[in-house]
Design a protein around this motif. Structure first.
Motif, PDB file in Angstrom:
ATOM      1  N   LEU A 161      12.510  -2.539   4.916  1.00  0.00           N
ATOM      2  CA  LEU A 161      12.410  -1.295   5.857  1.00  0.00           C
ATOM      3  C   LEU A 161      12.850   0.163   4.840  1.00  0.00           C
ATOM      4  CD1 LEU A 161      11.384   1.354   7.503  1.00  0.00           C
ATOM      5  CD2 LEU A 161      12.572   0.598   9.454  1.00  0.00           C
ATOM      6  N   ASP A 162      14.327  -1.026   4.764  1.00  0.00           N
ATOM      7  CA  ASP A 162      15.704   0.104   4.145  1.00  0.00           C
ATOM      8  C   ASP A 162      14.003  -0.024   2.778  1.00  0.00           C
ATOM      9  OD1 ASP A 162      17.221   0.678   5.598  1.00  0.00           O
ATOM     10  OD2 ASP A 162      18.209  -1.512   5.587  1.00  0.00           O
ATOM     11  N   ARG A 163      13.864  -0.785   1.605  1.00  0.00           N
ATOM     12  CA  ARG A 163      12.953  -0.675   0.542  1.00  0.00           C
ATOM     13  C   ARG A 163      12.005   0.653   0.590  1.00  0.00           C
ATOM     14  NH1 ARG A 163      14.362  -6.793   0.730  1.00  0.00           N
ATOM     15  NH2 ARG A 163      11.238  -6.693   1.378  1.00  0.00           N
ATOM     16  N   LEU A 164      11.924   0.351   2.025  1.00  0.00           N
ATOM     17  CA  LEU A 164      10.483   1.778   1.678  1.00  0.00           C
ATOM     18  C   LEU A 164      11.332   3.195   1.963  1.00  0.00           C
ATOM     19  CD1 LEU A 164       7.856   0.085   4.284  1.00  0.00           C
ATOM     20  CD2 LEU A 164       7.950  -0.425   1.031  1.00  0.00           C
ATOM     21  N   LEU A 165      11.860   3.616   2.816  1.00  0.00           N
ATOM     22  CA  LEU A 165      12.100   4.496   2.926  1.00  0.00           C
ATOM     23  C   LEU A 165      13.419   4.628   1.253  1.00  0.00           C
ATOM     24  CD1 LEU A 165      13.929   4.445   6.519  1.00  0.00           C
ATOM     25  CD2 LEU A 165      11.795   5.116   6.190  1.00  0.00           C
ATOM     26  N   ASP A 166      13.515   3.655   1.169  1.00  0.00           N
ATOM     27  CA  ASP A 166      14.476   4.095  -0.510  1.00  0.00           C
ATOM     28  C   ASP A 166      14.104   4.434  -1.463  1.00  0.00           C
ATOM     29  OD1 ASP A 166      17.426   3.990  -1.883  1.00  0.00           O
ATOM     30  OD2 ASP A 166      15.529   2.308  -3.328  1.00  0.00           O
ATOM     31  N   LEU A 167      12.440   3.760  -2.010  1.00  0.00           N
ATOM     32  CA  LEU A 167      11.220   4.346  -2.657  1.00  0.00           C
ATOM     33  C   LEU A 167      10.666   5.523  -2.354  1.00  0.00           C
ATOM     34  CD1 LEU A 167       9.655   2.424  -4.627  1.00  0.00           C
ATOM     35  CD2 LEU A 167       8.236   2.729  -2.930  1.00  0.00           C
ATOM     36  N   THR A 168      10.915   6.102  -1.270  1.00  0.00           N
ATOM     37  CA  THR A 168      10.331   7.350  -0.714  1.00  0.00           C
ATOM     38  C   THR A 168      11.555   8.928  -1.472  1.00  0.00           C
ATOM     39  OG1 THR A 168       8.947   6.467   0.708  1.00  0.00           O
ATOM     40  CG2 THR A 168       9.297   8.377   1.108  1.00  0.00           C
ATOM     41  N   ALA A 169      13.070   7.628  -0.536  1.00  0.00           N
ATOM     42  CA  ALA A 169      13.443   8.742  -1.166  1.00  0.00           C
ATOM     43  C   ALA A 169      13.604   9.478  -2.576  1.00  0.00           C
ATOM     44  CB  ALA A 169      14.962   8.555  -0.848  1.00  0.00           C
ATOM     45  N   ARG A 170      13.661   7.867  -3.220  1.00  0.00           N
ATOM     46  CA  ARG A 170      13.763   7.763  -4.863  1.00  0.00           C
ATOM     47  C   ARG A 170      12.679   8.732  -5.697  1.00  0.00           C
ATOM     48  NH1 ARG A 170      13.296   3.627  -7.426  1.00  0.00           N
ATOM     49  NH2 ARG A 170      13.605   1.890  -4.980  1.00  0.00           N
ATOM     50  N   HIS A 171      11.482   8.521  -4.877  1.00  0.00           N
ATOM     51  CA  HIS A 171      10.053   9.409  -5.679  1.00  0.00           C
ATOM     52  C   HIS A 171       9.938  10.383  -5.683  1.00  0.00           C
ATOM     53  CE1 HIS A 171      10.175   6.001  -8.711  1.00  0.00           C
ATOM     54  NE2 HIS A 171      10.160   4.853  -7.791  1.00  0.00           N
ATOM     55  N   THR A 172       9.905  11.176  -3.869  1.00  0.00           N
ATOM     56  CA  THR A 172      10.140  12.178  -3.676  1.00  0.00           C
ATOM     57  C   THR A 172      10.857  12.867  -3.090  1.00  0.00           C
ATOM     58  OG1 THR A 172       9.598  11.754  -0.891  1.00  0.00           O
ATOM     59  CG2 THR A 172       7.656  10.528  -2.633  1.00  0.00           C
ATOM     60  N   THR A 173      10.745  14.457  -2.693  1.00  0.00           N
ATOM     61  CA  THR A 173      11.645  14.715  -2.107  1.00  0.00           C
ATOM     62  C   THR A 173      11.319  15.262  -0.525  1.00  0.00           C
ATOM     63  OG1 THR A 173      10.756  17.443  -2.203  1.00  0.00           O
ATOM     64  CG2 THR A 173      12.230  16.099  -4.227  1.00  0.00           C
ATOM     65  N   ALA A 174      10.291  14.228   0.192  1.00  0.00           N
ATOM     66  CA  ALA A 174      10.043  14.261   1.282  1.00  0.00           C
ATOM     67  C   ALA A 174      11.014  14.266   2.462  1.00  0.00           C
ATOM     68  CB  ALA A 174       8.802  13.052   1.831  1.00  0.00           C
ATOM     69  N   ARG A 175      10.662  14.735   3.660  1.00  0.00           N
ATOM     70  CA  ARG A 175      11.637  14.306   4.726  1.00  0.00           C
ATOM     71  C   ARG A 175      10.960  12.897   5.509  1.00  0.00           C
ATOM     72  NH1 ARG A 175      15.822  17.449   7.853  1.00  0.00           N
ATOM     73  NH2 ARG A 175      15.139  19.008   6.528  1.00  0.00           N
ATOM     74  N   ARG A 196       0.826  -1.153  -0.115  1.00  0.00           N
ATOM     75  CA  ARG A 196      -0.372   0.070  -0.478  1.00  0.00           C
ATOM     76  C   ARG A 196       0.981   1.133   0.100  1.00  0.00           C
ATOM     77  NH1 ARG A 196      -1.361   1.729   5.155  1.00  0.00           N
ATOM     78  NH2 ARG A 196      -0.451   1.009   7.167  1.00  0.00           N
ATOM     79  N   TRP A 197       2.078   1.345  -0.070  1.00  0.00           N
ATOM     80  CA  TRP A 197       2.918   2.346   0.174  1.00  0.00           C
ATOM     81  C   TRP A 197       3.292   3.201  -1.095  1.00  0.00           C
ATOM     82  CZ3 TRP A 197       5.224   2.986   4.695  1.00  0.00           C
ATOM     83  CH2 TRP A 197       6.875   4.390   4.260  1.00  0.00           C
ATOM     84  N   THR A 198       2.353   2.436  -2.513  1.00  0.00           N
ATOM     85  CA  THR A 198       2.416   3.848  -3.521  1.00  0.00           C
ATOM     86  C   THR A 198       1.116   5.095  -3.130  1.00  0.00           C
ATOM     87  OG1 THR A 198       3.472   2.497  -5.275  1.00  0.00           O
ATOM     88  CG2 THR A 198       1.910   4.154  -5.935  1.00  0.00           C
ATOM     89  N   THR A 199      -0.029   4.220  -2.793  1.00  0.00           N
ATOM     90  CA  THR A 199      -1.382   4.866  -2.903  1.00  0.00           C
ATOM     91  C   THR A 199      -1.425   5.711  -1.593  1.00  0.00           C
ATOM     92  OG1 THR A 199      -2.593   2.648  -1.795  1.00  0.00           O
ATOM     93  CG2 THR A 199      -2.767   2.706  -4.113  1.00  0.00           C
ATOM     94  N   ASP A 200      -0.869   4.677  -0.229  1.00  0.00           N
ATOM     95  CA  ASP A 200      -1.257   5.664   0.597  1.00  0.00           C
ATOM     96  C   ASP A 200       0.352   6.282   1.358  1.00  0.00           C
ATOM     97  OD1 ASP A 200      -2.826   4.011   1.289  1.00  0.00           O
ATOM     98  OD2 ASP A 200      -2.452   2.821   2.764  1.00  0.00           O
TER      99      ASP A 200
END
Length: 222
Positions: free
Chosen positions: A114-128, A73-77
């Motif tokens: 957890l690494d994968r989710l944090l990395d995915l976020t960093a690659r697709h957003t500029t979110a802190r 659900r990481w993409t939609t949520d």
């Protein structure tokens, strides 16, 4: 950090984040630390200071979820909301299910997920990124045994956060310190789910961390 109305803050995790939110209402924040954070930021905005207009806040905690439940659900949520700030609180159910249902969540696999989710976020957003540590305040004798699983899991959370330059909210230490002055059940009635006081303490710790000049530099939060 000052938030503005151009910020979108997404909170994702388990029941501690969920906190009874209404799943039929996308704007529902539940009755926990996310709602307390929103109340504080909205109160600041109401004072009229231009530096602190209220951000958009989204709660996507789901009761009972473990790390394995977040990826689908990481993409939609998370990603689809184009967040400027993402907070993850996960881990206690990965420990709890070992002891009440015999469901294992090996720490190396947990850390990798957890690494994968944090990395995915960093690659697709500029979110802190912000990570809240799991915690346990034993209210039953058998819960003390959970630390055998929870301690290395917490260390994995800290190292993943540090590796991704995420801010770290040490909920475990905050509640442990509070337990010197309050009975454990006054902070988390079953040792896991916070009371209103427990949620307020987590919210205050999150706000203090968000307002820090720079993110934590290591797994000890220092």
């Amino acid at each position: 950090m000052h938030f503005t109305d151009s910020d979108t803050l997404v909170f994702i995790g388990d029941s501690i984040t969920d906190a009874g939110r209404d799943r039929t209402d996308p704007s529902s924040l539940g009755n926990g630390y996310v709602n307390e954070i929103a109340r504080t930021l909205n109160a600041r905005a109401a004072t009229g200071h231009k530096a602190d207009p209220a951000p958009r806040i989204i709660n996507r905690g789901v009761n009972g979820h473990r790390i394995r439940d977040l990826a689908p659900r990481w993409t939609t949520d998370v990603l689809d909301h184009r967040p400027t700030h993402v907070t993850v609180k996960i881990g206690i159910n990965d420990t709890w299910r070992r002891y009440d249902r015999g469901l294992l969540s090996p720490v190396p696999e947990f850390r990798a997920a957890l690494d994968r989710l944090l990395d995915l976020t960093a690659r697709h957003t500029t979110a802190r990124l912000t990570v809240i540590t799991p915690f346990l305040l034993p209210v039953r004798p058998d819960q003390h045994a959970w630390f055998e699983d929870l301690q290395p899991r917490t260390e994995a959370v800290l190292r993943a956060a540090a590796d991704h330059k995420a801010r770290i909210v040490r909920a475990d230490l905050v509640l442990e310190q509070a337990a010197r002055h309050h009975a454990a059940a006054e902070l988390a009635h079953d040792g896991v789910h916070p009371t209103p006081l427990g949620h307020r303490l987590i919210a205050d710790a999150w706000l203090s961390t968000a307002e820090a000049v720079s993110p934590a530099q290591g797994p000890d939060g220092g």
